[in-house]
Design a protein around this motif. Structure first.
Motif, PDB file in Angstrom:
ATOM      1  N   ARG A 122       0.843  -1.225   0.157  1.00 42.82           N
ATOM      2  CA  ARG A 122      -0.215   0.030   0.052  1.00 42.82           C
ATOM      3  C   ARG A 122       0.808   1.222  -0.118  1.00 42.82           C
ATOM      4  O   ARG A 122       0.348   2.414  -0.200  1.00 42.82           O
ATOM      5  N   LEU A 123       2.258   0.871   0.184  1.00 43.56           N
ATOM      6  CA  LEU A 123       3.035   2.297   0.363  1.00 43.56           C
ATOM      7  C   LEU A 123       3.847   2.684  -0.943  1.00 43.56           C
ATOM      8  O   LEU A 123       4.520   3.652  -0.612  1.00 43.56           O
TER       9      LEU A 123
ATOM     10  N   LYS B 257       3.389   3.925  -3.695  1.00 39.55           N
ATOM     11  CA  LYS B 257       3.328   5.106  -4.099  1.00 39.55           C
ATOM     12  C   LYS B 257       3.631   6.425  -3.288  1.00 39.55           C
ATOM     13  O   LYS B 257       3.877   7.599  -3.688  1.00 39.55           O
ATOM     14  N   LEU B 258       4.191   6.189  -2.147  1.00 36.73           N
ATOM     15  CA  LEU B 258       4.332   7.135  -0.990  1.00 36.73           C
ATOM     16  C   LEU B 258       5.702   7.411  -0.953  1.00 36.73           C
ATOM     17  O   LEU B 258       6.453   6.469  -1.513  1.00 36.73           O
ATOM     18  N   ASP B 259       6.297   8.383  -0.109  1.00 38.84           N
ATOM     19  CA  ASP B 259       7.488   8.711   0.272  1.00 38.84           C
ATOM     20  C   ASP B 259       8.146   7.290   0.948  1.00 38.84           C
ATOM     21  O   ASP B 259       7.624   6.600   1.494  1.00 38.84           O
TER      22      ASP B 259
END
Lengths: 295, 332
Positions: free
Chosen positions: A94-95, A97-99
């Motif tokens: 889930r992460l 696409k994030l920093d």
């Protein structure tokens, strides 16, 4: 007997061997971190905790199922790898696409959970794990005594490290992996199932940590805290080596282990911090790390 | 590019600038909230156990100092325990062994934090993002090992029985209420300094670096220097919090320099809301309360802390105050 700078050769080579063993663990762990980072862009803080889980699986197998070292050598990395698949599928995915920092924070939380849970059930004291019968005893090399098990740890982790290097740099699967690191969308367009590859990479990386845990179990005691102190040193190793290169991670790990061993002989007070001092010096001279590229 | 900007980018367009509210719109509300908070904190020792509230205040200042880096400059330091614990040792040693008054001890603690911050900053700022976090963590582990081995820290025992002394020769800190209001004053000074920094031109440049560092460089800012100043400032304030903590608990120990402490301050800030002024205060209050509550149960604290970490990262990355601000109708 001759003396080297006032240090008896037994002590010198003994510490060097210990350094080489530590270095093998640094190499195995930083290799896993580098493989995971290359593919997932996540720094796996839980790596040390999963190394501890690997050692504990071996201990549990022995004490509850009566399955010995050779079974553990296969089953524990598999178990840790499966844990890895679950973690990747349910949380890490889930992460992406994030920093990158969120991956670090998530895996930090996971590390606390694993460590805290094992500590809750097994306390902080170490559990002994016997050396397998086949590897008991040792060889007298003339200048030092080499326990068979320690020799086995160094040789087997070197084989695993270079096997991984070969698989990633010289095989077709490794080529897909490297391509997916560069451009996952394009690789997926060529019909390769990138999400599965990502899960498999994470599972493989943490399985290496689990394997290191099993190898370490007979040398150090099996304790819930064995991973957290190691992981910070491995972070420093990764910073020194740079995460761009697999071979770099292996060589840096071994080299720093040896350096730590030497420090223990000549200036034992500094042996805990020598890796960090080396890290600071490398950063001041070559910020990208010894084998790294700026990215 | 950075953690906080990612959070804001994830939000719907209308709340896209929630962490970047300008001084004019936010000032009135901030001032009001601050006044309410101050009134509550002023009355707190009559309702709650003062040492507990002082602990919250120390950690709130610590978390605010940490938030100055992650929330406003986009730098994730995983080594803030070194400044907190290092300053605690220096303050405790100078007050107990050298017999200095508490204000001098605190000053030395702040200087120790600043000095460590300068060293960490010079080394760590050479790398970005994830490496920055790993380098600060490694350096703080080095400080931990040094604290374990050096003579003046007392090794495993720490420095115990630190005298609180008489502040400025007037305020007798052995009185619990006097100590409490001194801690509150220290917190207010630290918080005001952070508020001022964030709303200064310097703070605007920090935010620009957080949002887009190459752009800031192309505009002619020497971003490394700005980052270094922010880092030293944050380390000094963490040192102030650590020194105060040493006086409150009359103890400086290895717990203060351990990596778990660095993780805890990250959690407080994350839970409360990175890049919000009050978030770290709320987060610190919640985490300290939770820990003192859990200490009485058989639940393992690290597991609960770790679980909160996971939930925060997966479900609400804006944190409590960040969520509230994002949902507030008046927030622009």
């Amino acid at each position: 007997m001759f003396d080297l700078l006032g240090v008896p050769p037994q002590a010198l080579f003994g510490q060097l061997l210990l350094g080489l063993i530590n270095g093998s663990f640094y190499a195995l762990l930083s290799l896993g971190l580098a493989v995971i980072f290359g593919m997932l862009n996540v720094i796996n803080f839980a790596h040390g905790a999963l190394y501890m889980v690997g050692a504990f699986v071996a201990w549990l197998l022995l004490n509850y199922l009566g399955l010995g070292y050779w079974w553990a050598l296969f089953l524990a990395p598999t178990a840790v790898g499966l844990i890895g698949v679950v973690l990747e599928k349910t949380m890490l995915s889930r992460l992406y696409k994030l920093d990158h920092l969120y991956g670090l924070l998530l895996t930090f939380g996971l590390a606390l959970i694993f460590e805290g849970a094992f500590r809750h059930f097994y306390g902080v004291s170490g559990q002994p794990y016997p050396i397998p019968d086949l590897l008991k005893g040792g060889q007298n090399l003339g200048f030092m005594f080499l326990p068979n098990y320690r020799g086995w740890v160094v040789v087997s982790s070197l084989i695993v490290c270079f096997g991984t290097w070969f698989a990633i740099e010289r095989t077709r699967l490794g080529a897909y992996l490297r391509a997916a690191t560069e451009n996952p969308v394009l690789v997926q367009a060529f019909g390769i199932n990138v999400p599965v590859m990502v899960s498999a990479t994470y599972a493989f990386g943490v399985a290496l940590a689990g394997l290191a845990g099993v190898l370490a179990a007979p040398i150090y005691q099996v304790s819930p805290l064995m991973g957290s102190n190691l992981i910070i040193i491995v972070f420093a190793v990764v910073v020194i080596g740079g995460m761009g290169s697999i071979l770099g991670a292996i060589l840096t790990g071994l080299g720093l282990g040896l350096m730590e061993g030497l420090t223990k002989v000549f200036y034992p007070e500094a042996s805990n911090i020598v890796v960090f001092v080396v890290m600071a010096i490398v950063l001041l001279i070559k910020p990208a790390g010894l084998f790294g590229r700026e990215r | 590019m950075t953690a906080a900007s990612q959070t804001t980018n994830q939000a719907a367009p209308k709340t896209a600038t929630v962490a970047l509210r300008g001084p004019d719109a936010g000032t009135a509300r901030t001032a009001l909230l601050f006044a309410v908070g101050l009134a509550v904190a002023g009355a707190a020792p009559f309702a709650l156990y003062p040492v507990f509230v002082m602990k919250v205040l120390c950690f709130a200042l610590f978390a605010c100092a940490f938030n100055l880096l992650i929330g406003f400059a986009g730098l994730l330091s995983f080594g803030h325990a070194a400044f907190f614990g290092g300053a605690a040792y220096v303050t405790a040693h100078s007050v107990k062994v050298w017999g200095l008054p508490p204000e001098a001890g605190l000053l030395l603690g702040v200087l120790a934090g600043a000095f460590l911050g300068l060293i960490f900053g010079v080394i760590a700022i050479r790398r970005q993002g994830i490496y920055f976090a790993m380098i600060t963590l490694a350096l703080s582990q080095m400080v931990f090992f040094m604290a374990l081995q050096m003579k003046f820290t007392g090794g495993e025992d720490g420095i115990q029985g630190v005298p609180r002394g008489v502040l400025f020769g007037i305020f007798d800190l052995t009185q619990p209420l006097t100590m409490y209001y001194a801690v509150l004053a220290i917190f207010v000074v630290g918080f005001a300094l952070i508020w001022r920094t964030v709303h200064s031109p310097f703070g605007q440049v920090l935010k620009a670096i957080r949002e887009n560092e190459p752009r800031a460089i192309s505009l002619g800012y020497r971003t490394d220097r700005y980052k270094l100043v922010a880092f030293v400032l944050s380390a000094s304030l963490a040192g102030l919090a650590g020194g105060t903590k040493a006086l409150v608990f009359q103890l400086a120990s290895l717990t203060d320099v351990q990596w778990q402490m660095s993780g805890e301050v990250v959690l407080m800030t994350l839970l409360g809301g990175m890049g919000t002024l009050f978030g770290p205060v709320v987060g610190a209050g919640l985490v300290v309360t939770l820990e003192s509550y859990l200490a009485a149960t058989s639940l393992p604290v690290p597991v609960v802390i770790g679980a909160i970490f996971v939930v925060c990262v997966l479900l609400f990355r804006r944190g409590i105050v960040g969520e509230i601000l994002a949902r507030l109708p008046g927030a622009r």
